[in-house]
Design a protein around this motif. Structure first.
Motif, mmCIF file in Angstrom:
data_model
loop_
_atom_site.group_PDB
_atom_site.id
_atom_site.type_symbol
_atom_site.label_atom_id
_atom_site.label_comp_id
_atom_site.label_asym_id
_atom_site.label_seq_id
_atom_site.Cartn_x
_atom_site.Cartn_y
_atom_site.Cartn_z
ATOM 1 N N VAL A 1 32.925 12.896 21.504
ATOM 2 C CA VAL A 1 32.486 11.716 22.225
ATOM 3 C C VAL A 1 30.973 11.559 22.098
ATOM 4 C CG1 VAL A 1 32.623 10.486 24.416
ATOM 5 C CG2 VAL A 1 34.314 12.256 23.898
ATOM 6 N N GLN A 2 30.546 10.484 21.476
ATOM 7 C CA GLN A 2 29.121 10.171 21.414
ATOM 8 C C GLN A 2 28.767 9.357 22.649
ATOM 9 O OE1 GLN A 2 27.826 7.924 17.992
ATOM 10 N NE2 GLN A 2 25.699 8.571 18.206
ATOM 11 N N VAL A 3 27.798 9.851 23.420
ATOM 12 C CA VAL A 3 27.443 9.200 24.675
ATOM 13 C C VAL A 3 25.982 8.780 24.663
ATOM 14 C CG1 VAL A 3 29.176 10.471 25.993
ATOM 15 C CG2 VAL A 3 26.839 11.385 25.842
ATOM 16 N N GLU A 4 25.700 7.855 25.540
ATOM 17 C CA GLU A 4 24.317 7.413 25.721
ATOM 18 C C GLU A 4 23.619 8.402 26.643
ATOM 19 O OE1 GLU A 4 23.028 3.007 25.993
ATOM 20 O OE2 GLU A 4 23.150 3.715 28.063
ATOM 21 N N GLY A 5 22.487 8.940 26.184
ATOM 22 C CA GLY A 5 21.758 9.937 26.950
ATOM 23 C C GLY A 5 22.098 11.346 26.500
ATOM 24 N N VAL A 6 21.347 12.311 27.018
ATOM 25 C CA VAL A 6 21.534 13.719 26.671
ATOM 26 C C VAL A 6 21.722 14.500 27.977
ATOM 27 C CG1 VAL A 6 20.594 15.723 25.463
ATOM 28 C CG2 VAL A 6 20.040 13.410 24.664
ATOM 29 N N PRO A 7 22.948 14.783 28.368
ATOM 30 C CA PRO A 7 23.182 15.447 29.648
ATOM 31 C C PRO A 7 22.805 16.922 29.621
ATOM 32 C CG PRO A 7 25.247 15.138 28.494
ATOM 33 C CD PRO A 7 24.207 14.422 27.687
ATOM 34 N N ASP B 1 23.786 20.702 31.007
ATOM 35 C CA ASP B 1 25.116 21.275 31.180
ATOM 36 C C ASP B 1 25.631 21.091 32.607
ATOM 37 O OD1 ASP B 1 27.285 22.990 29.904
ATOM 38 O OD2 ASP B 1 26.831 24.144 31.715
ATOM 39 N N ASN B 2 24.749 21.220 33.590
ATOM 40 C CA ASN B 2 25.191 21.079 34.979
ATOM 41 C C ASN B 2 25.654 19.657 35.291
ATOM 42 O OD1 ASN B 2 22.192 20.474 34.873
ATOM 43 N ND2 ASN B 2 22.631 19.832 36.965
ATOM 44 N N GLU B 3 25.174 18.674 34.530
ATOM 45 C CA GLU B 3 25.605 17.299 34.745
ATOM 46 C C GLU B 3 27.026 17.052 34.240
ATOM 47 O OE1 GLU B 3 21.894 14.390 34.542
ATOM 48 O OE2 GLU B 3 21.879 15.752 32.819
ATOM 49 N N LEU B 4 27.535 17.983 33.447
ATOM 50 C CA LEU B 4 28.899 17.873 32.946
ATOM 51 C C LEU B 4 29.901 18.592 33.859
ATOM 52 C CD1 LEU B 4 28.187 18.609 29.173
ATOM 53 C CD2 LEU B 4 28.412 16.372 30.278
ATOM 54 N N GLU B 5 29.393 19.348 34.833
ATOM 55 C CA GLU B 5 30.267 20.135 35.689
ATOM 56 C C GLU B 5 31.299 19.290 36.442
ATOM 57 O OE1 GLU B 5 31.760 23.775 36.898
ATOM 58 O OE2 GLU B 5 30.321 23.242 35.330
ATOM 59 N N PRO B 6 30.942 18.085 36.920
ATOM 60 C CA PRO B 6 31.969 17.275 37.587
ATOM 61 C C PRO B 6 33.187 16.991 36.705
ATOM 62 C CG PRO B 6 29.798 16.397 38.065
ATOM 63 C CD PRO B 6 29.606 17.459 37.022
ATOM 64 N N LEU B 7 32.974 16.869 35.393
ATOM 65 C CA LEU B 7 34.105 16.637 34.495
ATOM 66 C C LEU B 7 35.011 17.862 34.448
ATOM 67 C CD1 LEU B 7 32.285 14.893 31.503
ATOM 68 C CD2 LEU B 7 33.451 13.821 33.432
ATOM 69 N N ARG B 8 34.411 19.042 34.567
ATOM 70 C CA ARG B 8 35.193 20.278 34.546
ATOM 71 C C ARG B 8 35.982 20.485 35.836
ATOM 72 N NH1 ARG B 8 29.796 22.483 32.589
ATOM 73 N NH2 ARG B 8 29.898 22.276 30.307
ATOM 74 N N LEU B 9 35.524 19.838 36.895
ATOM 75 C CA LEU B 9 36.182 19.977 38.189
ATOM 76 C C LEU B 9 37.159 18.840 38.464
ATOM 77 C CD1 LEU B 9 33.061 21.033 40.296
ATOM 78 C CD2 LEU B 9 34.840 22.532 39.351
ATOM 79 N N GLY B 10 36.914 17.690 37.822
ATOM 80 C CA GLY B 10 37.700 16.485 38.075
ATOM 81 C C GLY B 10 36.843 15.429 38.743
ATOM 82 N N VAL B 11 36.897 14.221 38.206
ATOM 83 C CA VAL B 11 36.113 13.109 38.754
ATOM 84 C C VAL B 11 37.047 11.975 39.148
ATOM 85 C CG1 VAL B 11 34.008 13.634 37.474
ATOM 86 C CG2 VAL B 11 35.738 12.166 36.429
ATOM 87 N N ARG C 1 36.098 6.377 30.866
ATOM 88 C CA ARG C 1 35.830 6.237 32.300
ATOM 89 C C ARG C 1 35.249 7.521 32.888
ATOM 90 N NH1 ARG C 1 41.139 2.593 32.786
ATOM 91 N NH2 ARG C 1 40.101 0.567 32.856
ATOM 92 N N MET C 2 35.656 8.662 32.352
ATOM 93 C CA MET C 2 35.114 9.934 32.826
ATOM 94 C C MET C 2 33.625 10.056 32.524
ATOM 95 S SD MET C 2 38.250 12.498 31.728
ATOM 96 C CE MET C 2 37.300 13.995 31.974
ATOM 97 N N THR C 3 33.222 9.749 31.290
ATOM 98 C CA THR C 3 31.800 9.889 30.964
ATOM 99 C C THR C 3 30.963 8.861 31.703
ATOM 100 O OG1 THR C 3 31.848 8.466 28.983
ATOM 101 C CG2 THR C 3 32.395 10.803 28.680
ATOM 102 N N ALA C 4 31.511 7.666 31.885
ATOM 103 C CA ALA C 4 30.779 6.652 32.654
ATOM 104 C C ALA C 4 30.595 7.096 34.097
ATOM 105 C CB ALA C 4 31.522 5.316 32.601
ATOM 106 N N ALA C 5 31.588 7.788 34.644
ATOM 107 C CA ALA C 5 31.531 8.222 36.046
ATOM 108 C C ALA C 5 30.404 9.216 36.300
ATOM 109 C CB ALA C 5 32.869 8.832 36.461
ATOM 110 N N VAL C 6 29.990 9.946 35.258
ATOM 111 C CA VAL C 6 28.894 10.903 35.437
ATOM 112 C C VAL C 6 27.591 10.388 34.828
ATOM 113 C CG1 VAL C 6 30.409 12.890 35.650
ATOM 114 C CG2 VAL C 6 29.596 12.231 33.374
#
Length: 203
Positions: free
Chosen positions: A74-80, A82-92, A144-149
């Motif tokens: 997934v190519q995303v806008e911005g450079v997250p 690692d801690n900003e990706l944690e919500p995806l690992r937990l569920g958003v 929708r997951m990447t947009a949510a974070v």
């Protein structure tokens, strides 16, 4: 034995064999009779699509109850961070639904084909790539997951479904393997039978 077709679906191609006049469809690339998609891939997404002539195998791959993992680049806008990706690992929460935990990591830019047309990039905002693995398939879930974070998806490529991977399939290319349905998940015993690349027909 059943046929399983591994196809690298191009951007802007419908995940079906028919469409309106001018649509790009699977029929422009795949000339195998009586095979049907096992699951779907959005028109604006790219990468691995599986098709088969076997209803049992189709169900094994596509049915949510089997929880077959799917991996996306997934190519995303911005450079997250690692801690900003944690919500995806937990569920958003997306559309009043909490996603199941995903496997997510930052990814070095993969060696992939140029997209046609290319993504729209904002001049002063860098992009980055994530590898996201999920075991469910809600409508446009990864986007929708990447947009949510806070990191909107710019390009989405499915790289793997269960044991089956894109590997070196070029965009618009497919290969056919034979599988014994009761052992369809055995992987190494699958026999490759055919590989073919199609250029899209001019409409």
């Amino acid at each position: 034995m059943s046929k399983l077709v591994l196809f690298n679906k191009p951007f802007n191609t419908l995940c079906q064999f028919t469409g309106e006049n001018g649509d790009s469809t699977l029929a422009d690339y795949i000339d195998i009779p009586e095979v049907y998609p096992a699951g779907r891939l959005d028109k604006d997404s790219e990468g691995l699509l599986l098709l088969t002539d076997d209803g049992q195998l189709q169900n094994q791959i596509a049915s949510p109850k089997h929880k077959m993992e799917k991996t996306y680049w997934v190519q995303v806008e911005g450079v997250p961070e690692d801690n900003e990706l944690e919500p995806l690992r937990l569920g958003v929460i997306i559309q009043n639904y909490k996603t199941k935990p995903a496997k997510v990591r930052l990814l070095e830019t993969p060696e992939v084909w140029p997209r046609n047309p290319p993504i729209r990039e904002r001049k002063n905002i860098p992009t980055s790539w994530l590898e996201i693995t999920i075991s469910e398939g809600k409508n446009r879930q990864v986007r929708r997951m990447t947009a949510a974070v806070g990191f909107p998806t710019l390009r989405l490529i499915r790289a793997q479904i269960g044991q089956w991977q894109l590997d070196d399939l070029k965009v618009g290319e497919y290969k056919v393997i034979e599988v014994s349905t009761p052992k369809a998940m055995a992987g190494p015993r699958n026999k490759s039978t055919q590989s073919k690349r199609f250029s899209q027909r001019h409409k």
